[in-house]
Design a protein around this motif. Sequence first.
Motif, PDB file in Angstrom:
ATOM      1  N   THR A 287       0.809  -1.222   0.000  1.00  0.00           N
ATOM      2  CA  THR A 287       0.000   0.000   0.000  1.00  0.00           C
ATOM      3  C   THR A 287       0.839   1.268   0.000  1.00  0.00           C
ATOM      4  O   THR A 287       0.439   2.252  -0.603  1.00  0.00           O
ATOM      5  CB  THR A 287      -0.966   0.047   1.198  1.00  0.00           C
ATOM      6  N   SER A 288       2.003   1.263   0.676  1.00  0.00           N
ATOM      7  CA  SER A 288       2.803   2.488   0.690  1.00  0.00           C
ATOM      8  C   SER A 288       4.238   2.207   1.103  1.00  0.00           C
ATOM      9  O   SER A 288       4.551   1.161   1.663  1.00  0.00           O
ATOM     10  CB  SER A 288       2.194   3.516   1.636  1.00  0.00           C
ATOM     11  N   MET A 289       5.101   3.196   0.796  1.00  0.00           N
ATOM     12  CA  MET A 289       6.508   3.131   1.151  1.00  0.00           C
ATOM     13  C   MET A 289       6.899   4.447   1.807  1.00  0.00           C
ATOM     14  O   MET A 289       6.446   5.508   1.390  1.00  0.00           O
ATOM     15  CB  MET A 289       7.356   2.938  -0.106  1.00  0.00           C
ATOM     16  N   GLU A 290       7.725   4.369   2.844  1.00  0.00           N
ATOM     17  CA  GLU A 290       8.210   5.570   3.522  1.00  0.00           C
ATOM     18  C   GLU A 290       9.711   5.426   3.749  1.00  0.00           C
ATOM     19  O   GLU A 290      10.173   4.388   4.214  1.00  0.00           O
ATOM     20  CB  GLU A 290       7.490   5.719   4.863  1.00  0.00           C
ATOM     21  N   MET A 291      10.461   6.461   3.388  1.00  0.00           N
ATOM     22  CA  MET A 291      11.897   6.471   3.674  1.00  0.00           C
ATOM     23  C   MET A 291      12.069   6.918   5.114  1.00  0.00           C
ATOM     24  O   MET A 291      11.521   7.933   5.527  1.00  0.00           O
ATOM     25  CB  MET A 291      12.639   7.424   2.741  1.00  0.00           C
ATOM     26  N   ASN A 292      12.816   6.149   5.902  1.00  0.00           N
ATOM     27  CA  ASN A 292      13.052   6.451   7.303  1.00  0.00           C
ATOM     28  C   ASN A 292      14.564   6.398   7.531  1.00  0.00           C
ATOM     29  O   ASN A 292      15.092   5.353   7.877  1.00  0.00           O
ATOM     30  CB  ASN A 292      12.302   5.453   8.176  1.00  0.00           C
ATOM     31  N   GLY A 293      15.235   7.534   7.272  1.00  0.00           N
ATOM     32  CA  GLY A 293      16.694   7.545   7.353  1.00  0.00           C
ATOM     33  C   GLY A 293      17.266   6.694   6.243  1.00  0.00           C
ATOM     34  O   GLY A 293      17.023   6.928   5.067  1.00  0.00           O
ATOM     35  N   SER A 294      18.016   5.679   6.596  1.00  0.00           N
ATOM     36  CA  SER A 294      18.606   4.779   5.599  1.00  0.00           C
ATOM     37  C   SER A 294      17.786   3.501   5.432  1.00  0.00           C
ATOM     38  O   SER A 294      18.273   2.512   4.907  1.00  0.00           O
ATOM     39  CB  SER A 294      20.040   4.433   5.995  1.00  0.00           C
ATOM     40  N   LYS A 295      16.539   3.546   5.864  1.00  0.00           N
ATOM     41  CA  LYS A 295      15.674   2.374   5.766  1.00  0.00           C
ATOM     42  C   LYS A 295      14.415   2.711   4.979  1.00  0.00           C
ATOM     43  O   LYS A 295      13.967   3.851   4.953  1.00  0.00           O
ATOM     44  CB  LYS A 295      15.268   1.864   7.145  1.00  0.00           C
ATOM     45  N   ILE A 296      13.837   1.708   4.365  1.00  0.00           N
ATOM     46  CA  ILE A 296      12.541   1.828   3.706  1.00  0.00           C
ATOM     47  C   ILE A 296      11.545   1.050   4.545  1.00  0.00           C
ATOM     48  O   ILE A 296      11.773  -0.112   4.882  1.00  0.00           O
ATOM     49  CB  ILE A 296      12.576   1.268   2.273  1.00  0.00           C
ATOM     50  N   VAL A 297      10.442   1.698   4.889  1.00  0.00           N
ATOM     51  CA  VAL A 297       9.379   1.042   5.649  1.00  0.00           C
ATOM     52  C   VAL A 297       8.197   0.840   4.699  1.00  0.00           C
ATOM     53  O   VAL A 297       7.680   1.796   4.132  1.00  0.00           O
ATOM     54  CB  VAL A 297       8.957   1.884   6.875  1.00  0.00           C
ATOM     55  N   LEU A 298       7.805  -0.418   4.519  1.00  0.00           N
ATOM     56  CA  LEU A 298       6.696  -0.755   3.633  1.00  0.00           C
ATOM     57  C   LEU A 298       5.453  -1.040   4.443  1.00  0.00           C
ATOM     58  O   LEU A 298       5.527  -1.605   5.532  1.00  0.00           O
ATOM     59  CB  LEU A 298       7.042  -1.987   2.797  1.00  0.00           C
ATOM     60  N   SER A 299       4.302  -0.671   3.892  1.00  0.00           N
ATOM     61  CA  SER A 299       3.017  -0.990   4.524  1.00  0.00           C
ATOM     62  C   SER A 299       2.203  -1.860   3.568  1.00  0.00           C
ATOM     63  O   SER A 299       2.268  -1.681   2.348  1.00  0.00           O
ATOM     64  CB  SER A 299       2.239   0.284   4.845  1.00  0.00           C
ATOM     65  N   PHE A 300       1.451  -2.783   4.149  1.00  0.00           N
ATOM     66  CA  PHE A 300       0.636  -3.714   3.373  1.00  0.00           C
ATOM     67  C   PHE A 300      -0.770  -3.776   3.944  1.00  0.00           C
ATOM     68  O   PHE A 300      -0.967  -3.610   5.145  1.00  0.00           O
ATOM     69  CB  PHE A 300       1.239  -5.129   3.419  1.00  0.00           C
ATOM     70  N   SER A 301      -1.731  -4.044   3.072  1.00  0.00           N
ATOM     71  CA  SER A 301      -3.080  -4.336   3.544  1.00  0.00           C
ATOM     72  C   SER A 301      -3.214  -5.854   3.614  1.00  0.00           C
ATOM     73  O   SER A 301      -2.515  -6.578   2.910  1.00  0.00           O
ATOM     74  CB  SER A 301      -4.131  -3.759   2.591  1.00  0.00           C
ATOM     75  N   ASP A 302      -4.106  -6.319   4.436  1.00  0.00           N
ATOM     76  CA  ASP A 302      -4.427  -7.746   4.552  1.00  0.00           C
ATOM     77  C   ASP A 302      -3.217  -8.618   4.873  1.00  0.00           C
ATOM     78  O   ASP A 302      -3.138  -9.755   4.448  1.00  0.00           O
ATOM     79  CB  ASP A 302      -5.098  -8.250   3.267  1.00  0.00           C
ATOM     80  N   ALA A 303      -2.249  -8.073   5.625  1.00  0.00           N
ATOM     81  CA  ALA A 303      -1.073  -8.856   6.014  1.00  0.00           C
ATOM     82  C   ALA A 303      -1.249  -9.322   7.450  1.00  0.00           C
ATOM     83  O   ALA A 303      -1.289  -8.514   8.355  1.00  0.00           O
ATOM     84  CB  ALA A 303       0.190  -8.022   5.874  1.00  0.00           C
ATOM     85  N   THR A 304      -1.353 -10.605   7.622  1.00  0.00           N
ATOM     86  CA  THR A 304      -1.449 -11.155   8.968  1.00  0.00           C
ATOM     87  C   THR A 304      -0.154 -11.872   9.283  1.00  0.00           C
ATOM     88  O   THR A 304       0.394 -12.568   8.446  1.00  0.00           O
ATOM     89  CB  THR A 304      -2.620 -12.152   9.087  1.00  0.00           C
ATOM     90  N   GLY A 305       0.375 -11.667  10.445  1.00  0.00           N
ATOM     91  CA  GLY A 305       1.584 -12.355  10.860  1.00  0.00           C
ATOM     92  C   GLY A 305       2.863 -11.561  10.667  1.00  0.00           C
ATOM     93  O   GLY A 305       3.885 -11.917  11.202  1.00  0.00           O
ATOM     94  N   GLY A 306       2.831 -10.486   9.886  1.00  0.00           N
ATOM     95  CA  GLY A 306       3.999  -9.630   9.700  1.00  0.00           C
ATOM     96  C   GLY A 306       5.048 -10.237   8.793  1.00  0.00           C
ATOM     97  O   GLY A 306       4.878 -11.316   8.248  1.00  0.00           O
ATOM     98  N   TRP A 307       6.164  -9.492   8.636  1.00  0.00           N
ATOM     99  CA  TRP A 307       7.258  -9.896   7.768  1.00  0.00           C
ATOM    100  C   TRP A 307       8.568  -9.766   8.524  1.00  0.00           C
ATOM    101  O   TRP A 307       8.668  -9.036   9.483  1.00  0.00           O
ATOM    102  CB  TRP A 307       7.331  -8.989   6.528  1.00  0.00           C
ATOM    103  N   ARG A 308       9.592 -10.419   8.020  1.00  0.00           N
ATOM    104  CA  ARG A 308      10.928 -10.278   8.578  1.00  0.00           C
ATOM    105  C   ARG A 308      11.628  -9.095   7.937  1.00  0.00           C
ATOM    106  O   ARG A 308      11.495  -8.872   6.745  1.00  0.00           O
ATOM    107  CB  ARG A 308      11.755 -11.531   8.295  1.00  0.00           C
ATOM    108  N   PRO A 309      12.413  -8.340   8.704  1.00  0.00           N
ATOM    109  CA  PRO A 309      13.161  -7.235   8.104  1.00  0.00           C
ATOM    110  C   PRO A 309      14.265  -7.767   7.195  1.00  0.00           C
ATOM    111  O   PRO A 309      14.764  -8.866   7.383  1.00  0.00           O
ATOM    112  CB  PRO A 309      13.736  -6.490   9.303  1.00  0.00           C
ATOM    113  N   CYS A 310      14.637  -6.969   6.219  1.00  0.00           N
ATOM    114  CA  CYS A 310      15.695  -7.321   5.283  1.00  0.00           C
ATOM    115  C   CYS A 310      16.685  -6.173   5.242  1.00  0.00           C
ATOM    116  O   CYS A 310      16.291  -5.032   5.035  1.00  0.00           O
ATOM    117  CB  CYS A 310      15.091  -7.557   3.903  1.00  0.00           C
ATOM    118  N   ASP A 311      17.952  -6.445   5.484  1.00  0.00           N
ATOM    119  CA  ASP A 311      18.978  -5.394   5.494  1.00  0.00           C
ATOM    120  C   ASP A 311      19.586  -5.229   4.106  1.00  0.00           C
ATOM    121  O   ASP A 311      20.136  -6.176   3.543  1.00  0.00           O
ATOM    122  CB  ASP A 311      20.075  -5.729   6.499  1.00  0.00           C
TER     123      ASP A 311
END
Length: 109
Positions: A42-66
């Motif tokens: 659904t969306s992407m946000e730059m947070n310093g040197s990281k990208i934060v992604l948002s999803f709809s209908d995501a249950t259980g979450g995701w693992r971060p990726c460096d």
Amino acid sequence: MRLNPRTCSSGRSGSAPGNPTWRSLAEASKRPGIAARSPRFTSMEMNGSKIVLSFSDATGGWRPCDVAEPVAVRYAWADNPVCNMYSGAGLPLTPFRTDDFPGITVNTR
């Protein structure tokens, strides 16, 4: 007609117009624990040197990726992609891209 919730079929061969899909079956039953939709970006946000992604209908979450200095994210963005991310409900993540970079065939005919 009763449908098998694991296969979304009545056990009869052939398909007739109007047979419910798994999504419509899950939405119609409104039973807790039956996921009706695959996760969608659904969306992407730059947070310093990281990208934060948002999803709809995501249950259980995701693992971060460096990734060092990320610019954009693409998941399963190919002609025959490998889709290997699933929600906690077992539904595959829908392919997506966060960029609008022109493709290699943009100016070819």
